[in-house]
Write an enzyme that holds these catalytic residues in place. Structure first.
Site, short mmCIF file in Angstrom:
data_model
loop_
_atom_site.label_atom_id
_atom_site.label_comp_id
_atom_site.label_asym_id
_atom_site.label_seq_id
_atom_site.Cartn_x
_atom_site.Cartn_y
_atom_site.Cartn_z
CB SER A 27 -4.33 -6.71 -4.00
OG SER A 27 -4.96 -7.84 -3.70
CG ASP A 28 -7.95 -5.36 1.77
OD1 ASP A 28 -7.20 -4.81 2.14
OD2 ASP A 28 -9.05 -6.00 2.00
CB THR A 29 -6.76 -10.77 1.42
OG1 THR A 29 -6.05 -10.78 -0.11
CG2 THR A 29 -7.03 -12.08 1.63
#
Length: 204
Positions: free
Chosen positions: A67-69
């Site tokens: 995941s990445d934000t």
């Protein structure tokens, strides 16, 4: 099938635990960079993280979740600040403004390579400089996109939110669960006497 969360984030680990499944955690060694759009950035980086762990452990039957934000203000991508001063600068820019948080989640196995992307709009209150200084010095948000964590004291910064709360935390839990459920990777197992009324969760 074993599940591996490709992340060093304690927040994502805590959210994964809410799904009631057994999983391992491994930190991927991936350099973060901004691409042409925030959607492309979180899509690509979440996939790179998952693929890095998958390739390292490719002999095993696993599903890797990465995941990445990023935070976007006026078309500019804000990642993780590299210093406390940069963190303060980010929060000053976000003060009193709308911004958009994008989170991508990738699922990689021997048969799967999928990515989902979620976005949420957030408006901050006007933040006094003294409050920004207090927050940055106390919470040192160098591991957070946009220099804040909505699940900590920075929750009081939020005036309005439009969309999924957990996208802002960095892991859209409902979307992750729905994906796993629809793929048949999350299902209730039979109850046991020692479950005390609860239900075990199994992966197919």
């Amino acid at each position: 099938m074993r599940i591996i969360l490709a992340s060093s984030s304690p927040r994502r680990r805590q959210l994964m635990e809410l799904l009631g499944i057994e999983f391992e955690v491994e930190k991927p060694d991936v350099e973060e960079e901004f691409l042409e759009s925030p959607e492309e950035t979180v899509r690509e980086l979440s996939l790179r993280k998952a693929e890095w762990v998958f390739k390292k452990r490719k002999e095993e039957e696993i599903l890797v979740i990465g995941s990445d934000t990023v935070v976007v203000l006026d078309g500019n991508i804000l990642g993780k600040p590299e210093s406390l001063e940069e963190a303060k600068g980010m929060l000053k820019k976000l003060s009193g403004e709308w911004h958009v948080v994008y989170t991508g989640v990738a699922f990689v196995s021997s048969e799967t390579k999928d990515v989902i992307v979620s976005s949420t709009k957030v408006r901050f209150r006007e933040l006094p400089e003294s409050v920004i200084d207090y927050y940055v010095e106390k919470y040192r948000p160098l591991d957070k996109a946009g220099a804040y964590g909505i699940q900590d004291f920075a929750a009081v910064f939020v005036e309005k939110i439009e969309g999924d709360f957990f996208t802002v935390v960095g892991f859209p839990l409902g979307m992750v669960w729905q994906y796993l459920y629809e793929k048949g990777w999350w299902k209730f197992a039979s109850k046991r006497e020692d479950d005390k009324g609860g239900a075990r969760v199994a992966f197919g």
